[in-house]
Design a protein around this motif. Structure first.
Motif, PDB file in Angstrom:
ATOM      1  N   GLY A 327      33.705  82.920 -16.417  1.00 49.38           N
ATOM      2  CA  GLY A 327      34.839  83.401 -17.205  1.00 49.38           C
ATOM      3  C   GLY A 327      34.493  84.769 -17.754  1.00 49.38           C
ATOM      4  N   TYR A 328      35.507  85.527 -18.156  1.00 48.49           N
ATOM      5  CA  TYR A 328      35.267  86.830 -18.775  1.00 48.49           C
ATOM      6  C   TYR A 328      36.136  86.915 -20.027  1.00 48.49           C
ATOM      7  N   GLY A 329      35.491  87.078 -21.197  1.00 51.76           N
ATOM      8  CA  GLY A 329      36.238  87.155 -22.457  1.00 51.76           C
ATOM      9  C   GLY A 329      36.303  85.794 -23.131  1.00 51.76           C
ATOM     10  N   ALA A 330      35.366  85.530 -24.067  1.00 53.00           N
ATOM     11  CA  ALA A 330      35.374  84.238 -24.776  1.00 53.00           C
ATOM     12  C   ALA A 330      36.316  84.339 -25.971  1.00 53.00           C
ATOM     13  N   SER A 331      37.561  84.674 -25.677  1.00 56.67           N
ATOM     14  CA  SER A 331      38.565  84.764 -26.736  1.00 56.67           C
ATOM     15  C   SER A 331      38.935  83.349 -27.166  1.00 56.67           C
ATOM     16  N   ALA A 332      39.637  83.243 -28.304  1.00 58.36           N
ATOM     17  CA  ALA A 332      40.145  81.934 -28.719  1.00 58.36           C
ATOM     18  C   ALA A 332      41.033  81.373 -27.609  1.00 58.36           C
ATOM     19  N   LYS A 333      41.756  82.279 -26.944  1.00 58.08           N
ATOM     20  CA  LYS A 333      42.634  81.855 -25.835  1.00 58.08           C
ATOM     21  C   LYS A 333      41.838  81.113 -24.770  1.00 58.08           C
ATOM     22  N   SER A 334      40.605  81.578 -24.524  1.00 57.30           N
ATOM     23  CA  SER A 334      39.796  80.948 -23.475  1.00 57.30           C
ATOM     24  C   SER A 334      39.525  79.493 -23.843  1.00 57.30           C
ATOM     25  N   THR A 335      39.289  79.222 -25.133  1.00 53.58           N
ATOM     26  CA  THR A 335      39.025  77.844 -25.558  1.00 53.58           C
ATOM     27  C   THR A 335      40.226  76.957 -25.235  1.00 53.58           C
ATOM     28  N   VAL A 336      41.429  77.470 -25.533  1.00 50.50           N
ATOM     29  CA  VAL A 336      42.641  76.674 -25.295  1.00 50.50           C
ATOM     30  C   VAL A 336      42.808  76.403 -23.807  1.00 50.50           C
ATOM     31  N   PHE A 337      42.655  77.463 -23.006  1.00 45.91           N
ATOM     32  CA  PHE A 337      42.814  77.327 -21.553  1.00 45.91           C
ATOM     33  C   PHE A 337      41.798  76.331 -20.998  1.00 45.91           C
ATOM     34  N   LEU A 338      40.535  76.501 -21.401  1.00 49.82           N
ATOM     35  CA  LEU A 338      39.460  75.650 -20.871  1.00 49.82           C
ATOM     36  C   LEU A 338      39.710  74.181 -21.208  1.00 49.82           C
ATOM     37  N   ASN A 339      40.098  73.923 -22.450  1.00 50.18           N
ATOM     38  CA  ASN A 339      40.303  72.530 -22.871  1.00 50.18           C
ATOM     39  C   ASN A 339      41.593  71.952 -22.305  1.00 50.18           C
ATOM     40  N   ALA A 340      42.632  72.796 -22.184  1.00 48.54           N
ATOM     41  CA  ALA A 340      43.890  72.301 -21.606  1.00 48.54           C
ATOM     42  C   ALA A 340      43.669  71.933 -20.137  1.00 48.54           C
ATOM     43  N   CYS A 341      42.828  72.710 -19.438  1.00 46.94           N
ATOM     44  CA  CYS A 341      42.565  72.422 -18.016  1.00 46.94           C
ATOM     45  C   CYS A 341      41.425  71.423 -17.845  1.00 46.94           C
ATOM     46  N   GLY A 342      40.723  71.113 -18.925  1.00 49.65           N
ATOM     47  CA  GLY A 342      39.609  70.151 -18.837  1.00 49.65           C
ATOM     48  C   GLY A 342      38.379  70.706 -18.131  1.00 49.65           C
ATOM     49  N   PHE A 343      38.179  72.035 -18.139  1.00 46.21           N
ATOM     50  CA  PHE A 343      37.004  72.606 -17.480  1.00 46.21           C
ATOM     51  C   PHE A 343      35.733  72.364 -18.279  1.00 46.21           C
ATOM     52  N   LYS A 344      34.633  72.184 -17.548  1.00 44.90           N
ATOM     53  CA  LYS A 344      33.299  72.040 -18.147  1.00 44.90           C
ATOM     54  C   LYS A 344      32.367  73.032 -17.461  1.00 44.90           C
ATOM     55  N   ARG A 345      31.104  72.965 -17.852  1.00 42.74           N
ATOM     56  CA  ARG A 345      30.102  73.873 -17.306  1.00 42.74           C
ATOM     57  C   ARG A 345      29.950  73.768 -15.775  1.00 42.74           C
ATOM     58  N   LYS A 346      30.227  72.580 -15.230  1.00 45.00           N
ATOM     59  CA  LYS A 346      30.119  72.424 -13.769  1.00 45.00           C
ATOM     60  C   LYS A 346      31.228  73.215 -13.059  1.00 45.00           C
ATOM     61  N   ASP A 347      32.322  73.494 -13.768  1.00 45.01           N
ATOM     62  CA  ASP A 347      33.431  74.231 -13.151  1.00 45.01           C
ATOM     63  C   ASP A 347      33.259  75.735 -13.379  1.00 45.01           C
TER      64      ASP A 347
END
Ligand code: TMP
Ligand code: ZN
Length: 420
Positions: A327-347
């Motif tokens: 990913g590029y840019g650990a904005s607050a938005k990134s947290t929402v996107f990551l959790n909404a999509c269910g991504f983890k470190r393996k992804d």
């Protein structure tokens, strides 16, 4: 950790709908649910270890059927939300350019000699004002670490929420302010009526101008940028909702200026009602564009789901082909996107970010590590998702080498695109 929120912050709709009232009178007024992003961590809760995270709360968007204001279904305790706040205003060319446009727009209304900023962060905007002929500046910010940084760089700042006390401290420095600016803080505030009472304390001069900058609901709807929905953003504002709120205050909307920053923002310029000039035509123009905003919010919910699915399938397809993704840019938005999509470190292996305070920490919920920007070329992942998509062109431009070496960008909003 949080309280439920059930009435409209702008027009008061459903204010009476307390459990007692409903028992007596039956259910009459209720905010409508439009988007449910599940139970999510706090978007800026970047910690070194998983067990330090503050916890989770529902992330659900409700809408007022009367004025169309979209607002969260909960209010997370500010003491939890803003403890160790790592957010520092990006010192990017995009931001510098925005400050310049904002100050230019303010000067269409007034020539400020002084400025008080509410939510002044580390003093970046006030410093910009000072360098551009605003003689005296003063900041108010609740984050102690940021206020200290501002004071160290000679931008005088009081630590605290905007309230009677901090308004008085500000006025002991600037007794009759010309200009009060609140950039991207108004949507973080729960009690708008109290904010207006405190703003009135600062508005002793007839020429007083307050500038409230917020992400614009219509842009958010057009882009489907559901990743702006997180616990800090209690409301998603449009001009009509602000007009409702101001009805019972001594203020009126004088002018609205629109900017591309943060995916589309507006500066709502507010004057005292006794300001003799009629409102600028931009006010009516916005209100007309906002007609039927209620229906537009419903379309937004559908578009949001489609965007989540697109990014999910891009990343899953890449992984199935054995490709690496960062990913590029650990904005607050990134947290929402990551959790909404269910991504983890393996992804997604890691997220690059220029903010020193975030590096070495974990993205909340997904536990993906945050690293420096140099990792992009060191690790050379096949794909990099630009979560800070509001800065996409700047990020792509400064990392031309990544593409030359075979890397591909994924820009998830407003359409999920792979570049080049
Ligand atoms: P924001 O949209 O909340 O300002 O967050 C943007 C994030 O992206 C912030 O953590 C800084 C980061 N960023 C970079 O890492 N590199 C860049 O070139 C830019 C513009 C932002
Ligand atoms: Zn309302």
């Amino acid at each position: 950790m949080y309280r439920l929120h059930s009435h409209c912050r702008a027009c008061g709709y459903a204010r009476k709908a307390s459990p007692d009232y409903i028992k007596k009178e039956g259910s009459v007024e209720k905010l409508m649910e439009i988007l449910d992003l599940g139970i999510q961590p706090l978007a800026n809760d970047f910690k070194k270890y998983t067990d330090e995270h503050a916890g989770y709360a529902p992330l659900k968007l409700l809408m007022c059927p009367r004025c169309g204001l979209a607002q969260l279904s909960v209010v997370v305790e500010p003491a939890i939300l803003y403890k160790d706040y790592p957010y520092v205003t990006s010192r990017s060319a995009t931001m510098e350019n925005h400050f310049s446009m904002l100050l230019h727009a303010i000067r269409l209304e007034t020539q400020p000699l002084n400025c008080i900023e509410i939510g002044s962060n580390d003093g970046h905007f006030l410093e910009f004002c000072q360098n551009h002929n605003v003689l005296k500046v003063f900041g108010i910010d609740p984050a102690e670490n940021l206020a200290t940084a501002a004071n160290e760089s000679m931008i005088r700042t009081v630590v605290g929420e905007f309230n009677k006390r901090t308004a008085e401290v500000a006025m002991s420095n600037i007794p009759c302010p010309d200009l009060v600016v609140a950039r991207h803080v108004f949507c973080h505030i729960n009690e708008w009526n109290l904010f207006m009472v405190d703003l009135e304390r600062l508005a002793s001069e007839e020429r007083f101008l307050a500038v409230i900058e917020v992400p614009y609901a219509l842009d958010m709807i057009a882009n489907g940028s559901f990743d702006q929905v997180y616990h800090e953003h209690l409301s998603y504002l449009h001009v009509g909702a602000m007009a409702h709120l101001l009805e019972h205050t001594p203020f009126k909307i004088q002018r609205v200026e629109h900017f591309p920053i943060h995916g589309g923002s507006i500066a709502i310029m507010i004057r005292r009602k006794d300001w003799p000039h009629p409102p600028h035509e931009s006010v009516q123009r916005c209100i007309q564009r906002e007609e039927s905003i209620q229906g537009k919010w419903l379309e937004f919910a559908a578009k949001s789901s489609a965007l989540m699915c697109s990014l999910e399938s891009q990343v899953i397809n890449a992984k199935q082909l054995g490709k690496s993704v960062c990913g590029y840019g650990a904005s607050a938005k990134s947290t929402v996107f990551l959790n909404a999509c269910g991504f983890k470190r393996k992804d997604i292996q890691f997220i690059c970010d220029s903010t020193k305070q975030k590096q070495g920490r974990l993205s909340p919920g997904s536990d993906i590590p945050i690293v420096d920007e140099g990792a992009l070329l060191r690790e050379l992942p096949d794909y990099a998702v630009i979560f800070a998509h509001n800065f996409a062109s700047e990020i792509i431009q400064k990392n031309e080498r990544y593409v030359e070496l075979g890397g591909k960008w994924i820009v998830p909003v407003p359409e999920c695109k792979v570049l080049p």
